[in-house]
Design a protein around this motif. Structure first.
Motif, short mmCIF file in Angstrom:
data_model
loop_
_atom_site.label_atom_id
_atom_site.label_comp_id
_atom_site.label_asym_id
_atom_site.label_seq_id
_atom_site.Cartn_x
_atom_site.Cartn_y
_atom_site.Cartn_z
N LYS A 1 10.12 29.12 10.87
CA LYS A 1 10.63 28.40 12.02
C LYS A 1 11.60 27.32 11.61
N PHE A 2 11.32 26.65 10.50
CA PHE A 2 12.16 25.56 10.01
C PHE A 2 12.49 25.78 8.54
N VAL A 3 13.63 25.24 8.14
CA VAL A 3 13.97 25.10 6.72
C VAL A 3 14.31 23.63 6.50
N SER A 4 13.68 23.03 5.48
CA SER A 4 13.90 21.62 5.20
C SER A 4 14.46 21.45 3.79
N ALA A 5 15.34 20.48 3.65
CA ALA A 5 15.89 20.15 2.33
C ALA A 5 15.95 18.65 2.19
N ALA A 6 15.74 18.19 0.98
CA ALA A 6 15.83 16.75 0.69
C ALA A 6 16.80 16.56 -0.46
N VAL A 7 17.77 15.69 -0.25
CA VAL A 7 18.76 15.35 -1.28
C VAL A 7 18.84 13.83 -1.31
N GLY A 8 18.43 13.24 -2.42
CA GLY A 8 18.33 11.80 -2.46
C GLY A 8 17.28 11.34 -1.46
N SER A 9 17.60 10.34 -0.66
CA SER A 9 16.67 9.85 0.36
C SER A 9 16.86 10.55 1.69
N ASP A 10 17.80 11.49 1.76
CA ASP A 10 18.08 12.21 3.00
C ASP A 10 17.13 13.39 3.18
N LEU A 11 16.41 13.40 4.30
CA LEU A 11 15.55 14.51 4.66
C LEU A 11 16.21 15.26 5.80
N ARG A 12 16.53 16.54 5.56
CA ARG A 12 17.30 17.33 6.51
C ARG A 12 16.48 18.54 6.95
N VAL A 13 16.39 18.76 8.26
CA VAL A 13 15.57 19.85 8.81
C VAL A 13 16.39 20.63 9.81
N PHE A 14 16.30 21.97 9.73
CA PHE A 14 17.01 22.85 10.66
C PHE A 14 16.01 23.78 11.33
N ASN A 15 16.11 23.89 12.66
CA ASN A 15 15.25 24.78 13.45
C ASN A 15 15.90 26.15 13.52
N LEU A 16 15.32 27.12 12.81
CA LEU A 16 15.89 28.46 12.76
C LEU A 16 15.71 29.21 14.08
N GLN A 17 14.61 28.96 14.78
CA GLN A 17 14.35 29.68 16.03
C GLN A 17 15.29 29.25 17.15
N GLU A 18 15.61 27.97 17.18
CA GLU A 18 16.48 27.47 18.24
C GLU A 18 17.92 27.27 17.76
N ALA B 1 22.10 17.17 -6.28
CA ALA B 1 21.70 15.96 -6.99
C ALA B 1 21.99 14.76 -6.12
N SER B 2 21.14 13.76 -6.25
CA SER B 2 21.36 12.50 -5.55
C SER B 2 22.10 11.52 -6.45
N SER B 3 22.71 10.53 -5.83
CA SER B 3 23.35 9.43 -6.56
C SER B 3 24.35 9.93 -7.59
N LEU B 4 25.06 10.99 -7.24
CA LEU B 4 26.06 11.53 -8.16
C LEU B 4 27.44 11.24 -7.60
N HIS B 5 28.18 10.38 -8.23
CA HIS B 5 29.44 9.89 -7.67
C HIS B 5 30.60 10.78 -8.12
N VAL B 6 30.57 12.03 -7.63
CA VAL B 6 31.66 12.94 -7.97
C VAL B 6 32.36 13.45 -6.72
N SER B 7 31.92 13.01 -5.58
CA SER B 7 32.52 13.47 -4.34
C SER B 7 32.40 12.36 -3.30
N GLU B 8 32.96 12.59 -2.12
CA GLU B 8 32.89 11.60 -1.06
C GLU B 8 31.47 11.46 -0.52
N SER B 9 30.68 12.52 -0.61
CA SER B 9 29.31 12.45 -0.12
C SER B 9 28.42 11.75 -1.14
N VAL B 10 27.43 11.03 -0.64
CA VAL B 10 26.51 10.33 -1.52
C VAL B 10 25.62 11.32 -2.26
N SER B 11 25.18 12.36 -1.57
CA SER B 11 24.29 13.35 -2.16
C SER B 11 24.91 14.73 -2.05
N LEU B 12 24.98 15.41 -3.17
CA LEU B 12 25.63 16.70 -3.25
C LEU B 12 24.60 17.81 -3.18
#
Length: 411
Positions: A25-42, A311-322
């Motif tokens: 139903k869900f897929v979750s990913a964590a990168v650094g302190s960011d917790l990201r969740v996607f609802n596959l059913q909806e 990886a978190s805290s990797l300063h190689v792009s505009e995003s904080v967490s890659l």
């Protein structure tokens, strides 16, 4: 002689981790302190609610409960967050004395266990949570068992809930009887899974929940049949055989996916439980890009094997967490006998949830090759530092002892 700084901020990055809801139903990913969740059913992004504030530092472990009603996240901010997946509201916030390295939840959903980097396993009773309470209940864990000053890299409950299994980076896997009232301690050891003697070839850093058998036998599987596939992203052979960074098994344990520190893809193993043996089934390589999974996961009701790299805290792009998320089809019991036809790497458009999911879990869709290469190298270094113990001379050990905080506080 000055005290060395053991923590290098440039290499002490946290790898991305991924977890899949048991019914897909869900897929979750964590990168650094960011917790990201996607609802596959909806087909939509999930909004998380935490009145006490989210994670303040890198998340190291995430996990769904067996019935999918609870979700656990924990990491370097010394917090364990327990979420109700029906509302995605944080219902418990547990403070740890040390940084958390692994989490598990009992099959009945009554207890959450977590381990810290000093090798102590704690338990929290969560059966009395009030669904009407808007503010997370503050809890404190109770220590129930301990490894001797060794980082615990994985916790798992046995399928019947009778045992809790803990693995550390000192080649030990401990099987402990999980009592009916664990807050009084888990003192009965069922067994130890030992026998790993080569510090590189048997660097088993994590364990599969079911079955435990593949871990006991994994060392003997290293062979020339797939050793050539284990190379770093520059195409150079490793000086040592890299670490096993994650494992994931099908519900019956007949097929095991293995993520290896420098392998761009996953290794699939067949597990014959009657003969207690493992055999190499297939190496699934990721073509066209540098993708070395830092975490893998699957649902019991779906044949998709999910993989995350980042990886978190990797300063190689505009995003904080890659981060980068990919999938492999055919990871199921029925595919264990015909892997060549059923397993393949999914293109981005073929992944369940498509572009919306990738946008949610990755944070951005366009990531340059240079950033990927930097992420792969940084994560490899960080995970090796985590999994392989530093070696010090006798003089250096005595110097470090004199500078320890607990020693200073007694003086």
């Amino acid at each position: 002689m000055e005290e060395e700084n053991d923590k290098n901020p440039e290499t002490d990055v946290a790898p991305a981790v991924i977890s899949v809801h048991p019914t897909h139903k869900f897929v979750s990913a964590a990168v650094g302190s960011d917790l990201r969740v996607f609802n596959l059913q909806e087909g939509c992004v999930v909004t998380l609610t935490d009145e006490s504030g989210g994670h303040k530092d890198s998340i190291r472990a995430i996990r769904y409960s067996a019935n999918g009603q609870l979700f656990i996240s924990a990491g370097d901010d010394k917090l364990v967050k327990i979420w109700a997946t029906d509302s995605w509201r944080c219902i418990y916030s547990v403070a740890s004395e040390k940084r958390v390295s692994a989490v598990a939840i009992s099959n009945d959903g009554m207890f959450v266990c977590f381990a810290d980097k000093f090798g102590v396993v704690y338990v929290v009773d969560i059966e009395d949570h009030n669904v009407e309470e808007l503010v997370p209940v503050i809890k404190k864990g109770v220590p129930i068992l301990s490894h001797y000053c060794s980082i615990i890299t994985r916790l798992e409950f046995s399928p019947d809930g009778r045992f809790i299994v803990s693995a550390d980076r000192d080649f030990k896997i401990r099987v402990t009887v999980f009592p009916k009232n664990p807050v009084n301690g888990a003192h009965e050891i069922q067994s130890f899974c030992l026998g790993h003697t080569d510090s590189y070839k048997s660097r088993v850093s994590k364990i599969s929940g079911y079955p435990v058998t593949p871990i006991n036998y994994l060392t003997s599987v290293w062979s020339s049949e797939f050793e050539a596939e284990i190379i770093d992203f520059n195409g150079k052979e490793e000086e040592i055989l890299p670490a096993v960074t994650d494992l994931c098994a099908t519900p019956d344990g007949s097929l095991v996916a293995v993520a290896i520190q420098s392998l761009s893809g996953v290794l699939l193993l067949r597990c014959n439980q009657s003969t207690r043996t493992l055999s190499v089934a297939k190496v699934v390589s990721i073509p066209g890009e540098t993708f070395i999974p830092t975490s893998i996961g699957a649902a019991s009701s779906s044949p998709v094997l999910w993989m995350a790299m980042g990886a978190s805290s990797l300063h190689v792009s505009e995003s904080v967490s890659l981060a980068r998320v990919r999938g492999i089809s055919g990871f199921s019991t029925s595919a264990s006998e015909s892997l060549d036809h059923n397993t393949s790497v999914l293109e981005d458009a073929e992944i369940p949830g498509g572009e919306s999911l990738l946008q949610t879990l990755q944070g951005k869709l366009s990531i340059g090759k240079e950033a990927f290469s930097a992420a792969a190298e940084a994560v490899k270094t960080a995970m090796r530092n985590l999994l392989i113990k530093k070696q010090y001379s006798a003089e250096r050990r005595e110097f470090r002892k004199r500078g320890r905080n607990d020693v200073k506080s007694k003086q």
